[in-house]
Each structure stands twice: as C-alpha cells, then as structure tokens.
Design a protein around this motif. Structure first.
Motif, PDB file in Angstrom:
ATOM      1  N   PHE A  56       0.828  -1.208   0.000  1.00 27.41           N
ATOM      2  CA  PHE A  56       0.000   0.000   0.000  1.00 27.41           C
ATOM      3  C   PHE A  56       0.862   1.257   0.000  1.00 27.41           C
ATOM      4  CE2 PHE A  56      -2.582   3.289   1.997  1.00 27.41           C
ATOM      5  CZ  PHE A  56      -3.788   3.156   1.321  1.00 27.41           C
ATOM      6  N   GLY A  57       1.908   1.252   0.827  1.00 24.90           N
ATOM      7  CA  GLY A  57       2.788   2.409   0.881  1.00 24.90           C
ATOM      8  C   GLY A  57       3.539   2.631  -0.422  1.00 24.90           C
ATOM      9  N   THR A  58       3.975   1.538  -1.056  1.00 28.45           N
ATOM     10  CA  THR A  58       4.660   1.654  -2.349  1.00 28.45           C
ATOM     11  C   THR A  58       3.712   2.191  -3.419  1.00 28.45           C
ATOM     12  OG1 THR A  58       6.071  -0.225  -1.749  1.00 28.45           O
ATOM     13  CG2 THR A  58       5.990   0.401  -4.071  1.00 28.45           C
ATOM     14  N   PHE A  59       2.483   1.687  -3.429  1.00 28.87           N
ATOM     15  CA  PHE A  59       1.493   2.159  -4.397  1.00 28.87           C
ATOM     16  C   PHE A  59       1.201   3.651  -4.209  1.00 28.87           C
ATOM     17  CE2 PHE A  59      -3.030   3.085  -5.176  1.00 28.87           C
ATOM     18  CZ  PHE A  59      -3.088   2.857  -6.539  1.00 28.87           C
ATOM     19  N   ALA A  60       0.994   4.064  -2.948  1.00 30.08           N
ATOM     20  CA  ALA A  60       0.694   5.469  -2.676  1.00 30.08           C
ATOM     21  C   ALA A  60       1.852   6.388  -3.052  1.00 30.08           C
ATOM     22  CB  ALA A  60       0.332   5.651  -1.202  1.00 30.08           C
ATOM     23  N   PHE A  61       3.073   5.881  -2.952  1.00 27.60           N
ATOM     24  CA  PHE A  61       4.241   6.705  -3.270  1.00 27.60           C
ATOM     25  C   PHE A  61       4.295   7.051  -4.751  1.00 27.60           C
ATOM     26  CE2 PHE A  61       8.699   7.106  -4.559  1.00 27.60           C
ATOM     27  CZ  PHE A  61       9.127   8.115  -3.711  1.00 27.60           C
ATOM     28  N   PHE A  62       3.837   6.131  -5.614  1.00 23.89           N
ATOM     29  CA  PHE A  62       3.944   6.350  -7.057  1.00 23.89           C
ATOM     30  C   PHE A  62       2.680   6.958  -7.657  1.00 23.89           C
ATOM     31  CE2 PHE A  62       7.223   3.082  -6.461  1.00 23.89           C
ATOM     32  CZ  PHE A  62       8.271   3.671  -7.144  1.00 23.89           C
ATOM     33  N   VAL A  63       1.642   7.172  -6.858  1.00 28.31           N
ATOM     34  CA  VAL A  63       0.393   7.742  -7.367  1.00 28.31           C
ATOM     35  C   VAL A  63       0.393   9.252  -7.142  1.00 28.31           C
ATOM     36  CG1 VAL A  63      -2.097   7.822  -7.033  1.00 28.31           C
ATOM     37  CG2 VAL A  63      -0.928   5.636  -7.067  1.00 28.31           C
ATOM     38  N   ASP A  64      -0.001  10.012  -8.155  1.00 24.93           N
ATOM     39  CA  ASP A  64      -0.053  11.466  -8.056  1.00 24.93           C
ATOM     40  C   ASP A  64      -1.476  12.016  -8.059  1.00 24.93           C
ATOM     41  OD1 ASP A  64       2.725  11.654  -7.987  1.00 24.93           O
ATOM     42  OD2 ASP A  64       2.869  11.715 -10.174  1.00 24.93           O
ATOM     43  N   SER A  65      -2.447  11.193  -8.391  1.00 26.11           N
ATOM     44  CA  SER A  65      -3.829  11.662  -8.491  1.00 26.11           C
ATOM     45  C   SER A  65      -4.403  11.920  -7.102  1.00 26.11           C
ATOM     46  CB  SER A  65      -4.678  10.622  -9.218  1.00 26.11           C
ATOM     47  OG  SER A  65      -6.040  10.964  -9.181  1.00 26.11           O
ATOM     48  N   LEU A  66      -4.925  13.120  -6.916  1.00 26.52           N
ATOM     49  CA  LEU A  66      -5.542  13.441  -5.628  1.00 26.52           C
ATOM     50  C   LEU A  66      -6.796  12.615  -5.393  1.00 26.52           C
ATOM     51  CD1 LEU A  66      -5.181  17.350  -5.584  1.00 26.52           C
ATOM     52  CD2 LEU A  66      -3.798  15.659  -4.363  1.00 26.52           C
ATOM     53  N   VAL A  67      -7.496  12.284  -6.465  1.00 23.94           N
ATOM     54  CA  VAL A  67      -8.718  11.473  -6.327  1.00 23.94           C
ATOM     55  C   VAL A  67      -8.363  10.079  -5.833  1.00 23.94           C
ATOM     56  CG1 VAL A  67     -10.680  10.478  -7.549  1.00 23.94           C
ATOM     57  CG2 VAL A  67      -9.904  12.797  -8.098  1.00 23.94           C
ATOM     58  N   LEU A 112       6.943  26.121   0.514  1.00 21.17           N
ATOM     59  CA  LEU A 112       8.238  25.949  -0.148  1.00 21.17           C
ATOM     60  C   LEU A 112       8.084  25.507  -1.604  1.00 21.17           C
ATOM     61  CD1 LEU A 112      10.240  24.139   2.689  1.00 21.17           C
ATOM     62  CD2 LEU A 112      10.334  26.553   2.032  1.00 21.17           C
ATOM     63  N   GLY A 113       6.975  24.865  -1.916  1.00 21.17           N
ATOM     64  CA  GLY A 113       6.768  24.393  -3.282  1.00 21.17           C
ATOM     65  C   GLY A 113       5.430  24.851  -3.828  1.00 21.17           C
ATOM     66  N   ASP A 114       4.560  23.890  -4.122  1.00 17.19           N
ATOM     67  CA  ASP A 114       3.216  24.218  -4.604  1.00 17.19           C
ATOM     68  C   ASP A 114       2.210  23.418  -3.795  1.00 17.19           C
ATOM     69  OD1 ASP A 114       2.301  21.663  -6.455  1.00 17.19           O
ATOM     70  OD2 ASP A 114       4.469  21.991  -6.494  1.00 17.19           O
ATOM     71  N   TRP A 115       0.974  23.902  -3.774  1.00 14.65           N
ATOM     72  CA  TRP A 115      -0.049  23.327  -2.910  1.00 14.65           C
ATOM     73  C   TRP A 115      -0.585  22.004  -3.445  1.00 14.65           C
ATOM     74  CZ3 TRP A 115      -0.443  24.922   1.848  1.00 14.65           C
ATOM     75  CH2 TRP A 115      -0.015  26.214   2.170  1.00 14.65           C
ATOM     76  N   THR A 116      -0.483  21.757  -4.727  1.00 16.02           N
ATOM     77  CA  THR A 116      -0.909  20.457  -5.259  1.00 16.02           C
ATOM     78  C   THR A 116      -0.001  19.345  -4.749  1.00 16.02           C
ATOM     79  OG1 THR A 116      -1.780  21.501  -7.270  1.00 16.02           O
ATOM     80  CG2 THR A 116      -1.321  19.132  -7.353  1.00 16.02           C
ATOM     81  N   THR A 117       1.290  19.584  -4.825  1.00 10.76           N
ATOM     82  CA  THR A 117       2.241  18.605  -4.294  1.00 10.76           C
ATOM     83  C   THR A 117       2.068  18.446  -2.791  1.00 10.76           C
ATOM     84  OG1 THR A 117       3.822  19.203  -6.025  1.00 10.76           O
ATOM     85  CG2 THR A 117       4.676  18.005  -4.124  1.00 10.76           C
ATOM     86  N   ALA A 118       1.781  19.551  -2.111  1.00  8.89           N
ATOM     87  CA  ALA A 118       1.574  19.482  -0.666  1.00  8.89           C
ATOM     88  C   ALA A 118       0.380  18.590  -0.332  1.00  8.89           C
ATOM     89  CB  ALA A 118       1.364  20.887  -0.104  1.00  8.89           C
ATOM     90  N   ALA A 119      -0.699  18.728  -1.095  1.00 12.15           N
ATOM     91  CA  ALA A 119      -1.874  17.881  -0.853  1.00 12.15           C
ATOM     92  C   ALA A 119      -1.565  16.424  -1.143  1.00 12.15           C
ATOM     93  CB  ALA A 119      -3.030  18.355  -1.725  1.00 12.15           C
ATOM     94  N   GLN A 120      -0.788  16.151  -2.184  1.00 17.16           N
ATOM     95  CA  GLN A 120      -0.416  14.779  -2.497  1.00 17.16           C
ATOM     96  C   GLN A 120       0.402  14.156  -1.365  1.00 17.16           C
ATOM     97  OE1 GLN A 120       1.709  15.287  -6.147  1.00 17.16           O
ATOM     98  NE2 GLN A 120      -0.139  15.470  -7.412  1.00 17.16           N
ATOM     99  N   VAL A 121       1.387  14.892  -0.881  1.00 14.05           N
ATOM    100  CA  VAL A 121       2.226  14.384   0.205  1.00 14.05           C
ATOM    101  C   VAL A 121       1.397  14.154   1.464  1.00 14.05           C
ATOM    102  CG1 VAL A 121       4.170  14.934   1.717  1.00 14.05           C
ATOM    103  CG2 VAL A 121       4.314  15.433  -0.719  1.00 14.05           C
ATOM    104  N   GLY A 122       0.520  15.112   1.776  1.00 14.06           N
ATOM    105  CA  GLY A 122      -0.304  14.966   2.974  1.00 14.06           C
ATOM    106  C   GLY A 122      -1.211  13.752   2.916  1.00 14.06           C
TER     107      GLY A 122
END
Length: 215
Positions: A27-38, A82-92
């Motif tokens: 699950f963690g590996t899958f989430a790491f490679f996914v960029d879609s917020l949905v 420090l970056g952009d809010w889309t990436t921030a939401a993905q990381v969160g």
C-alpha cells in the motif's frame, strides 16, 4: 503496542500479522507512485472503511489520529509554502493514508503476533549469520520501551510545571531533552546489564580442547 491493541473477531483482526505487514508495504509503495488526488483520497477512504470493519472504538482511533493530523498539517504547510499546494496535498494524503493503515494494524494486531511475523520473515537471514530471534527481541524491546519513554517524558514535563519552569526554544534542549536522554540511557544500561546477567545475546564459550598427547 502502546497499550492500544483492541481485541476483536472482525475480518481485520483475523488476518495474519504477516499479511498485514505485507499490505502496509504494498500500500505504501502504491501510494508513493500515485499522483492523483482522487486516487489518494480514495486510499484514505478505504482505510477509514477498514476501521469500521474492524469495529475500532472511536476514542482509541482518535488517540493515534490526533498526533498524525498535527504532523500532516505541518508537512502540508511546509510543502505548500516551499513548493506548490498540489504537491503538498499529495504528500499529505500519502502520509495520512499510510500512517492510518499502520495505526489500524497496531490496533487490530497483538504485539506478539507482529514480532512472530517479523521473526518468521527474517528466517532466511540465518544463512548469513543473522539470528531472527535476536531481531524479534529487539523489536519487542522497542515496543515495550516506547510507552516507558513517553512516561519518562511526562515526568520531566510535570517536574518543570511544578517548578514553574517554561523553557524557551533554545533552552528546550538543555532543560527538557537532556534529562530525558539521561534517563533513557540509564534505563538502557540497566536493561543491558539485566540481559547480560541472564545470558541473552551472548555466545556460549567454546569448549576446552583436550590436550594433545605427545606420542
């Protein structure tokens, strides 16, 4: 683990501990490679549904979740500025999904089952001289000492409150962290001596070789 294990007979409880640990890895590996917020949001929803299946009491779930939310909020804010809010939401969402799943494993699995699963998985390492039982012992000690260290930290805070001490940011390391580190090292020394007395982690001395006959 952390006295948060909730005994039960749900489907989540009945899953083997090894399968749960493997699920976290996949699950963690899958989430790491996914960029879609949905998709990432759906991952959080699936884990939340698993909490309902496991019938975890809300108070127990919140006990772990409140710390996670504070950490995720800090990560999102730092990444957003420090970056952009889309990436921030993905990381969160990634962090929230994986940590929530790890918490669910903690709540639905006995500590002994987790240790046994790790020892079994480390079995092939015997061929290279690694003792899986020793790995299990180290993991069990970590599980045991997390609440002990938390209790020691609480005692340090109570001592500061009793004396009316409110250290600033720079004085925090000296007045708060230093006593906690010293107490932790003392406990580690005592534990090491206790294990040594019981012969845990020591190799047996080789047998004496018989003297060679000169003729």
């Amino acid at each position: 683990m952390l006295s948060l294990h909730v005994p039960g007979h749900s489907l989540v409880h009945r899953l083997p501990a090894g399968a749960k640990l493997l699920t976290i890895l996949v699950f963690g590996t899958f989430a790491f490679f996914v960029d879609s917020l949905v998709v990432l949001g759906s991952c959080v929803g699936v884990v939340a549904a698993a909490y309902l299946v496991a019938r975890v009491p809300p108070a127990r779930a919140w006990q772990l979740l409140r710390g996670v939310l504070a950490m995720v909020a800090l990560i999102v804010l730092a990444q957003g500025f420090l970056g952009d809010w889309t990436t921030a939401a993905q990381v969160g969402l990634r962090v929230l999904a994986v940590v929530l799943l790890a918490n669910l494993v903690t709540l639905s699995t006995a500590q002994t089952a987790l240790v046994d699963a790790v020892v079994w998985a480390a079995g092939p390492l015997r061929r290279v001289g690694v003792d899986p039982d020793r790995i299990g012992l180290m993991i069990a000690l970590v599980f045991r000492f997390i609440p002990v260290i938390a209790e020691e930290a609480s005692k340090v805070r109570e001592a500061h409150a009793a004396r009316g001490v409110r250290p600033g940011l720079f004085g925090l390391g000296v007045s708060y962290l230093a006593p906690l580190v010293i107490r932790t090292l003392r406990m580690a020394d005592g534990l090491g001596e206790a294990l040594e007395v019981r012969g845990v982690g020591t190799r047996p001395a080789p047998p004496d070789r018989p003297a060679k006959v000169p003729f």
